[in-house]
Design a protein around this motif. Structure first.
Motif, PDB file in Angstrom:
ATOM      1  N   ASP A  59       2.732   1.011  -4.285  1.00  0.00           N
ATOM      2  CA  ASP A  59       2.145   1.234  -2.969  1.00  0.00           C
ATOM      3  C   ASP A  59       1.398  -0.007  -2.493  1.00  0.00           C
ATOM      4  O   ASP A  59       0.639  -0.603  -3.254  1.00  0.00           O
ATOM      5  CB  ASP A  59       1.169   2.418  -3.020  1.00  0.00           C
ATOM      6  N   PRO A  60       1.631  -0.394  -1.229  1.00  0.00           N
ATOM      7  CA  PRO A  60       0.914  -1.558  -0.713  1.00  0.00           C
ATOM      8  C   PRO A  60      -0.573  -1.266  -0.515  1.00  0.00           C
ATOM      9  O   PRO A  60      -0.964  -0.120  -0.307  1.00  0.00           O
ATOM     10  CB  PRO A  60       1.607  -1.823   0.628  1.00  0.00           C
ATOM     11  N   ARG A  61      -1.395  -2.307  -0.615  1.00  0.00           N
ATOM     12  CA  ARG A  61      -2.833  -2.160  -0.398  1.00  0.00           C
ATOM     13  C   ARG A  61      -3.225  -3.084   0.758  1.00  0.00           C
ATOM     14  O   ARG A  61      -2.810  -4.245   0.799  1.00  0.00           O
ATOM     15  CB  ARG A  61      -3.599  -2.553  -1.667  1.00  0.00           C
ATOM     16  N   PHE A  62      -4.015  -2.530   1.693  1.00  0.00           N
ATOM     17  CA  PHE A  62      -4.424  -3.319   2.856  1.00  0.00           C
ATOM     18  C   PHE A  62      -5.532  -4.289   2.459  1.00  0.00           C
ATOM     19  O   PHE A  62      -6.561  -3.875   1.926  1.00  0.00           O
ATOM     20  CB  PHE A  62      -4.911  -2.370   3.960  1.00  0.00           C
ATOM     21  N   TYR A  75       7.732 -11.766  -6.206  1.00  0.00           N
ATOM     22  CA  TYR A  75       7.421 -10.445  -5.654  1.00  0.00           C
ATOM     23  C   TYR A  75       6.036 -10.362  -5.016  1.00  0.00           C
ATOM     24  O   TYR A  75       5.287  -9.424  -5.233  1.00  0.00           O
ATOM     25  CB  TYR A  75       7.617  -9.361  -6.730  1.00  0.00           C
ATOM     26  N   ARG A  76       5.694 -11.374  -4.238  1.00  0.00           N
ATOM     27  CA  ARG A  76       4.455 -11.296  -3.466  1.00  0.00           C
ATOM     28  C   ARG A  76       4.839 -11.150  -1.997  1.00  0.00           C
ATOM     29  O   ARG A  76       4.828 -12.107  -1.226  1.00  0.00           O
ATOM     30  CB  ARG A  76       3.623 -12.544  -3.735  1.00  0.00           C
ATOM     31  N   PHE A  77       5.202  -9.917  -1.657  1.00  0.00           N
ATOM     32  CA  PHE A  77       5.755  -9.639  -0.334  1.00  0.00           C
ATOM     33  C   PHE A  77       4.759  -9.949   0.781  1.00  0.00           C
ATOM     34  O   PHE A  77       5.108 -10.528   1.802  1.00  0.00           O
ATOM     35  CB  PHE A  77       6.207  -8.178  -0.254  1.00  0.00           C
ATOM     36  N   GLY A  78       3.498  -9.520   0.581  1.00  0.00           N
ATOM     37  CA  GLY A  78       2.498  -9.720   1.630  1.00  0.00           C
ATOM     38  C   GLY A  78       2.247 -11.201   1.875  1.00  0.00           C
ATOM     39  O   GLY A  78       2.239 -11.663   3.019  1.00  0.00           O
ATOM     40  N   PHE A  79       2.064 -11.944   0.805  1.00  0.00           N
ATOM     41  CA  PHE A  79       1.814 -13.382   0.890  1.00  0.00           C
ATOM     42  C   PHE A  79       2.992 -14.076   1.567  1.00  0.00           C
ATOM     43  O   PHE A  79       2.818 -14.932   2.446  1.00  0.00           O
ATOM     44  CB  PHE A  79       1.599 -13.931  -0.524  1.00  0.00           C
ATOM     45  N   SER A  80       4.210 -13.682   1.173  1.00  0.00           N
ATOM     46  CA  SER A  80       5.409 -14.275   1.753  1.00  0.00           C
ATOM     47  C   SER A  80       5.487 -13.990   3.257  1.00  0.00           C
ATOM     48  O   SER A  80       5.818 -14.883   4.056  1.00  0.00           O
ATOM     49  CB  SER A  80       6.645 -13.722   1.046  1.00  0.00           C
ATOM     50  N   ALA A  81       5.165 -12.747   3.638  1.00  0.00           N
ATOM     51  CA  ALA A  81       5.192 -12.399   5.061  1.00  0.00           C
ATOM     52  C   ALA A  81       4.187 -13.245   5.837  1.00  0.00           C
ATOM     53  O   ALA A  81       4.476 -13.741   6.930  1.00  0.00           O
ATOM     54  CB  ALA A  81       4.892 -10.907   5.252  1.00  0.00           C
ATOM     55  N   ALA A  82       2.982 -13.428   5.237  1.00  0.00           N
ATOM     56  CA  ALA A  82       1.964 -14.249   5.905  1.00  0.00           C
ATOM     57  C   ALA A  82       2.468 -15.689   6.071  1.00  0.00           C
ATOM     58  O   ALA A  82       2.295 -16.303   7.131  1.00  0.00           O
ATOM     59  CB  ALA A  82       0.667 -14.220   5.112  1.00  0.00           C
TER      60      ALA A  82
END
Lengths: 290, 304
Positions: free
Chosen positions: B57-60, B270-277
């Motif tokens: 689960d993602p964490r904000f 697998y650092r999806f959030g960092f990659s998106a940023a």
């Protein structure tokens, strides 16, 4: 297409006649050098693909003494290139059909109808078409829609990237078609849609060819989307299959790799040489107006 | 009376349909573009605010990914690589292709042959080109070092893709190799649209060949120059295939560039959030480049 900028070949008052020839020779030498730099590696790749592994090492420069077709059958089998060739054809042709259908109708509407927000929609496209799509949300979207490992996913993904430019190409072309043509068809009882299909599209060959070539070459050579969206070997297009094959090269002969590279590129090169006028015009149409 | 009002109503209805009609024509294209281009552009903004490995689960975490990017040595290294790549490839492509276009604009015989040959790599995939050049650059058996050896220049032989000092430049050469014929064709179209009277007038004024180039050719080429510079700049900041296939960013991240960095952060670590940023950092850069281009084009139009 005749150049307006020619060297001054008229006799000079000083009587130097040989100078233009020297300039010409220099030009040819430079152009030839840079042409060889382009062509030689490609020719060499095809030659290497026909050599036995032994000769590949011992005879780097020359022509193959014995033609070794086995490289091709091995690469074809090991990398499952038959299947990949079929995948590439399906995806490329599917993308061309989808893009031509969608961008011609949209381009026609933007060229011939006036409606609210048309300028705004075009503006959004202009501003976003060059923006690199963020990879993670793109990938997540395809996973959620169940579009990974499918032809539809690859086709829609590639098409979405080439739609804006294709729409602009069609729009510019349709603007140049006189309105009387469409009016005449409508007086003859055609609906707007049949007028488009029966009267306008048949004379739109140049725009269709431009968009089709641009899209086909792009889809055929697309590598990033398959890398992202294809996990199962049975959906690999040529680009991905060749790369996967090459990355196992600890177990693969270089001559087999060159055979795979030749299979992946030579058909397109032949097509290009046969239709070079259309290809060059199509592939630069995003950059040169008209 | 009744029939007249009816036909008026029908006409009104017809007009309403007609008003909707254009939207039906553009709907399929807008849908495909909207779903597959605009939705990721927007939804990524939210993903950039998450700590997420794509599985759990993602964490904000708010703007923490962006704060990390600013302090991340690797990202700054990658950005600098990308800037060097952009400057090098753009200058290389522009200078070489303009030079060849001027040559080709004069040497009339064999023009189609040159044009067709030089343009050819455009139809080849970067995967094929990348693998082919990996072999040409091979330090031990590669064609380039073999050639240098047989010319007695083995001093110049390099570990083209294995040396952290030159690997990025080797990749830049491959990029230039693929595209110089393409840019040449565009310059050629620009050269052919320059009226010959301008050169005649310049000659009458006693301008040398070099002066003609500086004061006639270059200014008249401004529109195609902007197109060529923009296309190659955009290409440089989006480049992925060449470094991925040829070096996978190595050795020691010396050939890592933004698009590859984004991909590797996402799908290798697998650092999806960092990659998106990271994607939005790249987006801002590309948007700035595009904005400068629009300004330049507007100014060029004003001068005309």
């Amino acid at each position: 297409m005749e150049s307006r900028y020619k060297p001054d070949t008229s006799p000079q008052p000083t009587g130097i006649h040989w100078r233009p020839y020297m300039v010409m020779t220099f030009n040819h030498a430079v152009l030839l050098l840079f042409t060889v730099i382009i062509i030689y590696p490609v020719v060499w790749m095809v030659l290497a693909s026909l050599k036995t592994p032994g000769e590949f090492v011992s005879n780097v420069w020359g022509l193959p003494t014995v033609l070794d077709i086995d490289n091709y059958s091995r690469a074809w089998e090991l990398a499952n290139l038959g299947r990949s060739l079929l995948n590439s054809l399906i995806v490329s042709l599917g993308t061309v059909i989808l893009v031509v259908a969608l961008s011609s109708t949209a381009g026609y509407a933007f060229a011939k109808f006036s409606f609210r927000f048309s300028a705004a929609i075009l503006l959004v496209m202009i501003f976003t078409m060059q923006a690199p799509t963020p990879v993670i949300p793109f990938y997540v979207l395809f996973v959620r829609l169940g579009l990974t490992d499918s032809y539809a996913g690859l086709i829609l993904g590639i098409a979405s990237g080439s739609l804006p430019l294709s729409i602009f190409i069609f729009q510019a072309f349709f603007r140049s078609i006189p309105n009387e043509l469409r009016e005449a068809a409508k007086i003859d009882g055609c609906s707007e849609y049949t007028a488009f299909l029966r009267v306008v599209m048949p004379i739109s060959g140049p725009a269709v060819a431009t968009v089709a070539i641009l899209t086909f070459v792009g889809a055929w050579n697309e590598y990033f989307l398959p890398l992202l969206l294809v996990r199962s070997p049975e959906f690999r297009p040529l680009t991905l299959a060749v790369q996967v094959f090459f990355f196992q090269y600890g177990r693969v002969e270089w001559t087999d790799v060159f055979a795979a590279l030749s299979i992946a590129s030579v058909p397109m090169i032949v097509l290009y040489v046969l239709l070079q006028r259309w290809f060059i015009q199509g592939l630069t149409s995003g950059s040169i107006k008209g | 009376m009744a029939s007249q009002s009816l036909s008026g109503k029908a006409r009104h209805q017809h007009r309403r349909i007609a008003r909707l009609d254009p939207y039906l024509w553009i709907l399929p294209a807008v849908l495909v573009y909207g779903i597959f281009k605009l939705v990721p552009l927007a939804s990524g903004l939210y993903m950039a605010l998450l700590r997420w490995d794509g599985i759990e689960d993602p964490r904000f975490i708010g703007l923490r990914n962006f704060q990390r990017i600013l302090k991340d040595d690797l990202t700054i290294h990658v950005l600098l690589n990308n800037v060097e790549y952009a400057v090098g490839t753009v200058i290389g492509k522009i200078v070489l292709s303009l030079f060849l276009a001027i040559m080709l604009n004069q040497a009339l015989r064999g023009r189609t042959f040159y044009r067709t040959s030089l343009f050819m790599p455009v139809v080849m995939s970067f995967v094929v080109i990348g693998i082919l050049w990996r072999w040409l650059f091979n330090a031990e058996f590669g064609l380039i070092n073999t050639l240098l050896g047989s010319l007695g220049l083995s001093v110049l032989a390099q570990d083209w893709l294995g040396d952290t000092d030159i690997a990025l430049r080797s990749l830049m050469l491959v990029d230039i190799w693929k595209w110089y014929g393409f840019h040449m064709v565009i310059f050629l179209a620009g050269l052919q649209s320059i009226p010959s009277e301008l050169y005649e007038a310049a000659k009458i004024d006693g301008a040398s060949v070099w002066q003609q180039f500086l004061y006639v050719t270059l200014p008249m080429l401004q529109p195609v120059m902007i197109v060529n510079v923009t296309l190659s700049l955009m290409g440089a900041f989006n480049v992925f295939d060449i470094p991925y296939v040829m070096t996978e960013g190595g050795p020691a991240n010396s050939t890592n560039v933004m698009a590859l960095h984004i991909y590797l952060r996402g799908f290798k670590f697998y650092r999806f959030g960092f990659s998106a940023a990271l994607s939005y950092v790249l987006l801002v850069i590309v948007t700035l480049v595009a904005a400068i281009q629009l300004r330049l084009m507007a100014r060029a139009d004003n001068i005309e």
